[in-house]
Design a protein around this motif. Sequence first.
Motif, mmCIF file in Angstrom:
data_model
loop_
_atom_site.group_PDB
_atom_site.id
_atom_site.type_symbol
_atom_site.label_atom_id
_atom_site.label_comp_id
_atom_site.label_asym_id
_atom_site.label_seq_id
_atom_site.Cartn_x
_atom_site.Cartn_y
_atom_site.Cartn_z
ATOM 1 N N THR A 47 0.812 -1.220 0.000
ATOM 2 C CA THR A 47 0.000 0.000 0.000
ATOM 3 C C THR A 47 0.844 1.269 0.000
ATOM 4 O O THR A 47 0.313 2.361 -0.139
ATOM 5 N N GLY A 48 2.143 1.132 0.197
ATOM 6 C CA GLY A 48 3.035 2.278 0.139
ATOM 7 C C GLY A 48 3.104 3.098 1.406
ATOM 8 O O GLY A 48 3.634 4.218 1.395
ATOM 9 N N ARG A 49 2.597 2.584 2.513
ATOM 10 C CA ARG A 49 2.686 3.313 3.773
ATOM 11 C C ARG A 49 2.719 2.331 4.934
ATOM 12 O O ARG A 49 2.339 1.165 4.798
ATOM 13 N N LEU A 50 3.139 2.834 6.096
ATOM 14 C CA LEU A 50 3.134 2.041 7.309
ATOM 15 C C LEU A 50 1.762 2.120 7.971
ATOM 16 O O LEU A 50 0.969 3.024 7.714
ATOM 17 N N GLY A 51 1.479 1.163 8.855
ATOM 18 C CA GLY A 51 0.237 1.186 9.596
ATOM 19 C C GLY A 51 0.258 2.265 10.663
ATOM 20 O O GLY A 51 1.315 2.698 11.125
ATOM 21 N N THR A 52 -0.933 2.722 11.053
ATOM 22 C CA THR A 52 -1.063 3.805 12.018
ATOM 23 C C THR A 52 -1.956 3.384 13.172
ATOM 24 O O THR A 52 -2.704 2.402 13.074
ATOM 25 N N PRO A 53 -1.934 4.138 14.277
ATOM 26 C CA PRO A 53 -2.868 3.871 15.367
ATOM 27 C C PRO A 53 -4.325 3.911 14.923
ATOM 28 O O PRO A 53 -5.163 3.152 15.430
ATOM 29 N N THR A 54 -4.654 4.751 13.960
ATOM 30 C CA THR A 54 -6.023 4.815 13.445
ATOM 31 C C THR A 54 -6.409 3.516 12.753
ATOM 32 O O THR A 54 -7.539 3.029 12.902
ATOM 33 N N ASP A 55 -5.482 2.938 11.988
ATOM 34 C CA ASP A 55 -5.749 1.654 11.331
ATOM 35 C C ASP A 55 -6.052 0.575 12.364
ATOM 36 O O ASP A 55 -6.999 -0.212 12.212
ATOM 37 N N VAL A 56 -5.239 0.524 13.404
ATOM 38 C CA VAL A 56 -5.421 -0.486 14.445
ATOM 39 C C VAL A 56 -6.736 -0.249 15.188
ATOM 40 O O VAL A 56 -7.503 -1.182 15.451
ATOM 41 N N GLY A 57 -7.024 1.011 15.505
ATOM 42 C CA GLY A 57 -8.260 1.326 16.211
ATOM 43 C C GLY A 57 -9.488 0.884 15.446
ATOM 44 O O GLY A 57 -10.434 0.327 16.023
ATOM 45 N N ALA A 58 -9.503 1.114 14.139
ATOM 46 C CA ALA A 58 -10.655 0.723 13.328
ATOM 47 C C ALA A 58 -10.847 -0.792 13.337
ATOM 48 O O ALA A 58 -11.981 -1.290 13.444
ATOM 49 N N ALA A 59 -9.753 -1.533 13.229
ATOM 50 C CA ALA A 59 -9.854 -2.998 13.227
ATOM 51 C C ALA A 59 -10.310 -3.514 14.588
ATOM 52 O O ALA A 59 -11.087 -4.483 14.667
ATOM 53 N N VAL A 60 -9.849 -2.898 15.657
ATOM 54 C CA VAL A 60 -10.255 -3.298 17.007
ATOM 55 C C VAL A 60 -11.753 -3.053 17.202
ATOM 56 O O VAL A 60 -12.474 -3.905 17.733
ATOM 57 N N VAL A 61 -12.233 -1.899 16.779
ATOM 58 C CA VAL A 61 -13.668 -1.612 16.886
ATOM 59 C C VAL A 61 -14.480 -2.646 16.120
ATOM 60 O O VAL A 61 -15.514 -3.137 16.602
ATOM 61 N N PHE A 62 -14.040 -2.994 14.932
ATOM 62 C CA PHE A 62 -14.717 -4.011 14.127
ATOM 63 C C PHE A 62 -14.849 -5.324 14.898
ATOM 64 O O PHE A 62 -15.932 -5.921 14.969
ATOM 65 N N LEU A 63 -13.761 -5.760 15.521
ATOM 66 C CA LEU A 63 -13.789 -7.027 16.247
ATOM 67 C C LEU A 63 -14.565 -6.944 17.549
ATOM 68 O O LEU A 63 -15.059 -7.965 18.042
ATOM 69 N N ALA A 64 -14.694 -5.743 18.106
ATOM 70 C CA ALA A 64 -15.408 -5.581 19.368
ATOM 71 C C ALA A 64 -16.917 -5.495 19.187
ATOM 72 O O ALA A 64 -17.678 -5.705 20.140
ATOM 73 N N ALA A 65 -17.365 -5.201 17.999
ATOM 74 C CA ALA A 65 -18.762 -4.855 17.776
ATOM 75 C C ALA A 65 -19.703 -6.056 17.844
ATOM 76 O O ALA A 65 -19.314 -7.206 17.616
ATOM 77 N N GLU A 66 -20.953 -5.761 18.127
ATOM 78 C CA GLU A 66 -22.004 -6.782 18.101
ATOM 79 C C GLU A 66 -22.140 -7.390 16.714
ATOM 80 O O GLU A 66 -22.429 -8.581 16.564
#
Length: 250
Positions: free
Chosen positions: A212-231
């Motif tokens: 993708t041409g960039r490193l991962g960010t805290p925002t990327d991780v936060g979005a994935a965590v929310v996805f896994l936490a959701a109902e």
Amino acid sequence: MFELDGHVALVTGAGQNMGAGAARALAAQGAAVAVNDLVAGRAEAVRDEIEAAGGKAVAVPFDVLDPDAVRAGVAAAGEAFGHPVDILVNNAGIHSDMVARPFRALDPALWRGPVDINIFGSLHCIHAVIENMVSAHWGRVIQISSGAGRTGLAIGVALYGAGKSGIEGFVRHLSQEVAKEGITANTLALGMMDNSTENPDVTRALAGMVPTGRLGTPTDVGAAVVFLAAEETSWLTGQTINLNGGSTMN
């Protein structure tokens, strides 16, 4: 969608970088967040940031390798919000003893740290919250791992990778034990992340290795965590999801 009002999340190692991103994202979706870090000042700073944005947070500094401190921190979070922790994000994974060095040159006195924090640190936290999740018939265990747990790398992180591999295996077994209790357990295996290196040349060089041409960010991780936490993701469990910009694929 992905609203987390009424839930209480504990994020370990949340005083900086990816853990802070996860804590901020969970709070933005309505979860009350217990911000853990080994350093109290870092946990308090992220708590203050979440509160300033209108979220609910409490700082719970403790060492994940101290089971008594873990239980006390989990209890403090429950008391602060009047609800037990039902979302756990095991993010703490860098031990103070960790050094990047080939295994053959690594002093045996430094072997245990990276393994202990990734396996036993995570186990302490899971054990401290799992019974309340079972009682509520709802819970989320989100384990932060690394591509180093699934791919051999010649960069001196063999013991770190071993710890990540071990906890990933445990989470798969845990997912089967608690699936009928309404609890999911999944792992996020992170790729190369931007941890605020002061050398932009290093950042550019690393980013050039990612499709993708960039490193991962805290925002990327936060979005994935929310996805896994959701109902909405209650049917997703026992999985390891690569979050790495396409660097490796299943």
